[in-house]
Design a protein around this motif. Structure first.
Motif, PDB file in Angstrom:
ATOM      1  N   LYS A 170      34.327  42.523  54.583  1.00  0.00           N
ATOM      2  CA  LYS A 170      35.447  41.637  54.272  1.00  0.00           C
ATOM      3  C   LYS A 170      36.511  42.325  53.424  1.00  0.00           C
ATOM      4  CE  LYS A 170      35.147  37.258  53.988  1.00  0.00           C
ATOM      5  NZ  LYS A 170      34.970  35.873  53.543  1.00  0.00           N
ATOM      6  N   SER A 171      36.164  43.485  52.864  1.00  0.00           N
ATOM      7  CA  SER A 171      37.116  44.261  52.069  1.00  0.00           C
ATOM      8  C   SER A 171      37.702  45.421  52.870  1.00  0.00           C
ATOM      9  CB  SER A 171      36.426  44.820  50.812  1.00  0.00           C
ATOM     10  OG  SER A 171      35.794  43.809  50.071  1.00  0.00           O
ATOM     11  N   ASN A 172      37.384  45.449  54.185  1.00  0.00           N
ATOM     12  CA  ASN A 172      37.843  46.539  55.059  1.00  0.00           C
ATOM     13  C   ASN A 172      37.435  47.909  54.529  1.00  0.00           C
ATOM     14  OD1 ASN A 172      39.074  44.993  57.105  1.00  0.00           O
ATOM     15  ND2 ASN A 172      40.881  44.698  55.827  1.00  0.00           N
ATOM     16  N   PHE A 173      36.299  47.953  53.824  1.00  0.00           N
ATOM     17  CA  PHE A 173      35.720  49.193  53.306  1.00  0.00           C
ATOM     18  C   PHE A 173      36.677  49.928  52.359  1.00  0.00           C
ATOM     19  CE2 PHE A 173      33.434  48.113  57.102  1.00  0.00           C
ATOM     20  CZ  PHE A 173      32.117  48.387  56.787  1.00  0.00           C
ATOM     21  N   SER A 174      37.572  49.177  51.730  1.00  0.00           N
ATOM     22  CA  SER A 174      38.518  49.751  50.765  1.00  0.00           C
ATOM     23  C   SER A 174      37.923  49.668  49.364  1.00  0.00           C
ATOM     24  CB  SER A 174      39.845  48.986  50.812  1.00  0.00           C
ATOM     25  OG  SER A 174      40.650  49.293  49.697  1.00  0.00           O
ATOM     26  N   PHE A 175      37.793  50.814  48.696  1.00  0.00           N
ATOM     27  CA  PHE A 175      37.139  50.862  47.390  1.00  0.00           C
ATOM     28  C   PHE A 175      37.764  49.902  46.379  1.00  0.00           C
ATOM     29  CE2 PHE A 175      36.571  52.552  43.125  1.00  0.00           C
ATOM     30  CZ  PHE A 175      35.201  52.756  43.069  1.00  0.00           C
ATOM     31  N   PRO A 176      39.105  49.930  46.162  1.00  0.00           N
ATOM     32  CA  PRO A 176      39.678  49.012  45.167  1.00  0.00           C
ATOM     33  C   PRO A 176      39.489  47.547  45.517  1.00  0.00           C
ATOM     34  CG  PRO A 176      41.415  50.172  46.362  1.00  0.00           C
ATOM     35  CD  PRO A 176      40.124  50.833  46.709  1.00  0.00           C
ATOM     36  N   VAL A 177      39.557  47.219  46.819  1.00  0.00           N
ATOM     37  CA  VAL A 177      39.377  45.824  47.239  1.00  0.00           C
ATOM     38  C   VAL A 177      37.926  45.399  47.034  1.00  0.00           C
ATOM     39  CG1 VAL A 177      39.598  44.188  49.156  1.00  0.00           C
ATOM     40  CG2 VAL A 177      41.260  46.036  48.901  1.00  0.00           C
ATOM     41  N   ILE A 178      36.995  46.311  47.297  1.00  0.00           N
ATOM     42  CA  ILE A 178      35.577  46.022  47.061  1.00  0.00           C
ATOM     43  C   ILE A 178      35.343  45.700  45.589  1.00  0.00           C
ATOM     44  CG2 ILE A 178      33.253  47.025  47.002  1.00  0.00           C
ATOM     45  CD1 ILE A 178      34.074  48.639  49.511  1.00  0.00           C
ATOM     46  N   LYS A 179      35.881  46.532  44.700  1.00  0.00           N
ATOM     47  CA  LYS A 179      35.702  46.296  43.258  1.00  0.00           C
ATOM     48  C   LYS A 179      36.268  44.934  42.850  1.00  0.00           C
ATOM     49  CE  LYS A 179      35.452  49.009  40.007  1.00  0.00           C
ATOM     50  NZ  LYS A 179      35.726  49.834  38.818  1.00  0.00           N
ATOM     51  N   GLN A 180      37.428  44.616  43.375  1.00  0.00           N
ATOM     52  CA  GLN A 180      38.063  43.339  43.061  1.00  0.00           C
ATOM     53  C   GLN A 180      37.214  42.174  43.546  1.00  0.00           C
ATOM     54  OE1 GLN A 180      42.315  42.986  44.099  1.00  0.00           O
ATOM     55  NE2 GLN A 180      41.802  41.051  45.071  1.00  0.00           N
ATOM     56  N   ASN A 181      36.697  42.293  44.759  1.00  0.00           N
ATOM     57  CA  ASN A 181      35.898  41.202  45.319  1.00  0.00           C
ATOM     58  C   ASN A 181      34.541  41.068  44.639  1.00  0.00           C
ATOM     59  OD1 ASN A 181      37.844  40.326  47.141  1.00  0.00           O
ATOM     60  ND2 ASN A 181      37.184  41.753  48.731  1.00  0.00           N
ATOM     61  N   LEU A 182      33.951  42.180  44.221  1.00  0.00           N
ATOM     62  CA  LEU A 182      32.700  42.115  43.463  1.00  0.00           C
ATOM     63  C   LEU A 182      32.916  41.423  42.120  1.00  0.00           C
ATOM     64  CD1 LEU A 182      31.088  45.613  44.150  1.00  0.00           C
ATOM     65  CD2 LEU A 182      30.349  43.395  45.034  1.00  0.00           C
ATOM     66  N   SER A 183      34.067  41.675  41.513  1.00  0.00           N
ATOM     67  CA  SER A 183      34.394  41.005  40.252  1.00  0.00           C
ATOM     68  C   SER A 183      34.550  39.495  40.467  1.00  0.00           C
ATOM     69  CB  SER A 183      35.689  41.595  39.686  1.00  0.00           C
ATOM     70  OG  SER A 183      36.060  40.942  38.500  1.00  0.00           O
ATOM     71  N   LEU A 184      35.181  39.108  41.577  1.00  0.00           N
ATOM     72  CA  LEU A 184      35.312  37.683  41.913  1.00  0.00           C
ATOM     73  C   LEU A 184      33.945  37.031  42.075  1.00  0.00           C
ATOM     74  CD1 LEU A 184      38.197  37.585  44.579  1.00  0.00           C
ATOM     75  CD2 LEU A 184      38.211  36.497  42.334  1.00  0.00           C
ATOM     76  N   LYS A 186      31.042  38.016  40.823  1.00  0.00           N
ATOM     77  CA  LYS A 186      30.333  37.966  39.549  1.00  0.00           C
ATOM     78  C   LYS A 186      30.804  36.779  38.710  1.00  0.00           C
ATOM     79  CE  LYS A 186      29.138  40.803  35.536  1.00  0.00           C
ATOM     80  NZ  LYS A 186      29.328  42.109  34.844  1.00  0.00           N
ATOM     81  N   THR A 187      32.125  36.568  38.719  1.00  0.00           N
ATOM     82  CA  THR A 187      32.689  35.443  37.966  1.00  0.00           C
ATOM     83  C   THR A 187      32.227  34.117  38.549  1.00  0.00           C
ATOM     84  OG1 THR A 187      34.651  36.768  37.444  1.00  0.00           O
ATOM     85  CG2 THR A 187      34.841  34.379  37.198  1.00  0.00           C
ATOM     86  N   TYR A 188      32.142  34.056  39.879  1.00  0.00           N
ATOM     87  CA  TYR A 188      31.789  32.806  40.557  1.00  0.00           C
ATOM     88  C   TYR A 188      30.325  32.427  40.355  1.00  0.00           C
ATOM     89  CZ  TYR A 188      30.897  29.559  44.415  1.00  0.00           C
ATOM     90  OH  TYR A 188      30.515  28.474  45.165  1.00  0.00           O
ATOM     91  N   VAL A 189      29.410  33.395  40.515  1.00  0.00           N
ATOM     92  CA  VAL A 189      27.985  33.054  40.513  1.00  0.00           C
ATOM     93  C   VAL A 189      27.362  33.069  39.124  1.00  0.00           C
ATOM     94  CG1 VAL A 189      27.724  33.972  42.843  1.00  0.00           C
ATOM     95  CG2 VAL A 189      27.162  35.429  40.897  1.00  0.00           C
ATOM     96  N   GLY A 190      27.999  33.744  38.172  1.00  0.00           N
ATOM     97  CA  GLY A 190      27.404  33.821  36.833  1.00  0.00           C
ATOM     98  C   GLY A 190      26.141  34.659  36.836  1.00  0.00           C
ATOM     99  N   LYS A 201      32.110  32.304  50.987  1.00  0.00           N
ATOM    100  CA  LYS A 201      32.853  31.249  50.308  1.00  0.00           C
ATOM    101  C   LYS A 201      33.931  31.809  49.373  1.00  0.00           C
ATOM    102  CE  LYS A 201      30.339  27.840  48.968  1.00  0.00           C
ATOM    103  NZ  LYS A 201      29.388  27.007  48.207  1.00  0.00           N
ATOM    104  N   VAL A 202      33.637  32.910  48.693  1.00  0.00           N
ATOM    105  CA  VAL A 202      34.502  33.395  47.610  1.00  0.00           C
ATOM    106  C   VAL A 202      35.460  34.501  48.039  1.00  0.00           C
ATOM    107  CG1 VAL A 202      34.507  34.499  45.336  1.00  0.00           C
ATOM    108  CG2 VAL A 202      32.795  32.760  45.883  1.00  0.00           C
ATOM    109  N   VAL A 203      34.965  35.448  48.827  1.00  0.00           N
ATOM    110  CA  VAL A 203      35.791  36.611  49.176  1.00  0.00           C
ATOM    111  C   VAL A 203      36.799  36.220  50.251  1.00  0.00           C
ATOM    112  CG1 VAL A 203      35.794  38.964  50.089  1.00  0.00           C
ATOM    113  CG2 VAL A 203      33.950  38.210  48.567  1.00  0.00           C
ATOM    114  N   PRO A 204      38.087  36.350  49.965  1.00  0.00           N
ATOM    115  CA  PRO A 204      39.100  35.929  50.942  1.00  0.00           C
ATOM    116  C   PRO A 204      39.148  36.846  52.158  1.00  0.00           C
ATOM    117  CG  PRO A 204      40.137  37.056  49.089  1.00  0.00           C
ATOM    118  CD  PRO A 204      38.681  36.907  48.737  1.00  0.00           C
TER     119      PRO A 204
END
Length: 333
Positions: A170-184, A186-190, A201-204
């Motif tokens: 879902k991040s198109n294998f882009s490193f910066p997008v992956i980091k951003q989505n992993l942060s999203l 982490k914030t969502y699931v606690g 549900k969370v990753v756009p």
């Protein structure tokens, strides 16, 4: 072996006397820099460590630190960032005299001093200093990561392989997008464990994901859903011409893959020839298996013609795109 693997080797073997971290993938340079500073336990208050974000104003001070013997400690670490003289960027931090002093250090390095250079950009291989560094130093080049590399780099996240794989896709294998989505995530699931359902549900969806969905709707003849998706994308701020470019590229890939399928080429051979991401090749093979080569050829030509019409005819672009979309979905080409 990628730069992250090389860094792990360095951690096991110990920091070399001269280490150069460089590359044009800025997000990767920053990530490697952070991991490197963590490894050396960098602390501004440590008398045995010195860091300089180089400018003409602090260049002499940085060189003095590099040339001098350590005080109160047996070993000293000097970190110089942004020595742009060594990159292809047409910028200079050191003047000629300072470059000569730096070269003297490389010719006769102080045994008790370790040097880390952090460079943002491509090394200028024409320079005498660069050639000397390549001969003497350990090099870490931040380059675009392959899928198998990403799996190793993010292995320490504690996420399951299925979750990581879906995030990568879902991040198109882009490193910066992956980091951003992993942060999203982490914030969502606690504190609880992340699931694939959380990712969905969370990753756009990226624009590339949406264009893949659009091509799928077109190939299945779902006119209303395809038109609605394009309408939604435009409402979200995507430019029609950008959607057209990606859609054209998708059909170009489908046509190429279909031709290669007819020749009996497997996905590995297709990937090697086309030099694009294996995941895209895999999806394209799934999409076109039941499609006719003639249709894909005519669809690609119609999209190329549409691009020309939009740019040259003066007719409303949305009308032209909508008309072409209907014809593509109805196979009326």
């Amino acid at each position: 072996m990628n730069a992250f693997d090389e860094l792990e080797k360095i951690k096991r073997a110990g920091l070399p006397q001269i280490l150069v971290l460089y590359g044009e993938e800025e997000e990767l340079v920053q990530e490697l820099k952070n991991r490197l500073l963590e490894f050396v336990q960098f602390d501004n208050a440590d008398l045995g460590q010195a860091y300089f974000d180089l400018t003409p104003a602090n260049a002499n001070l940085a060189l003095e630190e590099l040339e001098s013997l350590p005080f109160f400690v047996d070993q000293k670490l000097v970190i110089l960032e942004n020595l742009s003289n060594l990159t292809t960027a047409k910028k200079s931090v050191f003047d000629d005299k300072q470059l000569s002093r730096f070269e003297d250090f490389l010719n006769h390095p102080v045994e008790t001093t370790q040097l880390i250079l952090i460079l943002h950009g491509k090394l200028d291989s024409r320079l005498k200093l660069t050639k000397k560094l390549k001969a003497q130093a350990t090099l870490l080049e931040a380059q675009e990561l392959k899928p198998q590399d990403l799996t190793r780099v993010f292995a320490g996240t504690g996420l399951s392989s299925a979750v990581l794989q879906r995030v990568f896709e879902k991040s198109n294998f882009s490193f910066p997008v992956i980091k951003q989505n992993l942060s999203l995530l982490k914030t969502y699931v606690g504190e609880r464990e992340v699931t694939v359902e959380d990712v969905e549900k969370v990753v756009p969806k990226s624009l590339q994901d949406n264009i893949f969905l659009l091509t799928d709707l077109i190939l299945k003849g779902k006119v209303a859903e395809a038109r609605e998706l394009v309408h939604d994308l435009i409402l979200q701020g995507e430019e029609l011409i950008k959607i057209l470019v990606i859609l054209t590229n998708s059909f170009r890939l489908y046509y190429q893959v279909k031709v290669m399928q007819s020749k009996g080429w497997n996905e590995a051979k297709q990937t090697s020839f086309l030099k694009i991401h294996p995941y895209r090749i895999k999806l394209a093979n799934q999409q076109v298996r039941k499609m006719q080569e003639d249709y894909l050829s005519r669809a690609l030509l119609s999209l190329i013609a549409l691009d020309y019409k939009i740019k040259s005819s003066g007719v409303d672009a949305n009308y032209l795109f909508d008309l072409a979309l209907i014809k593509l979905a109805l196979k009326d080409l």
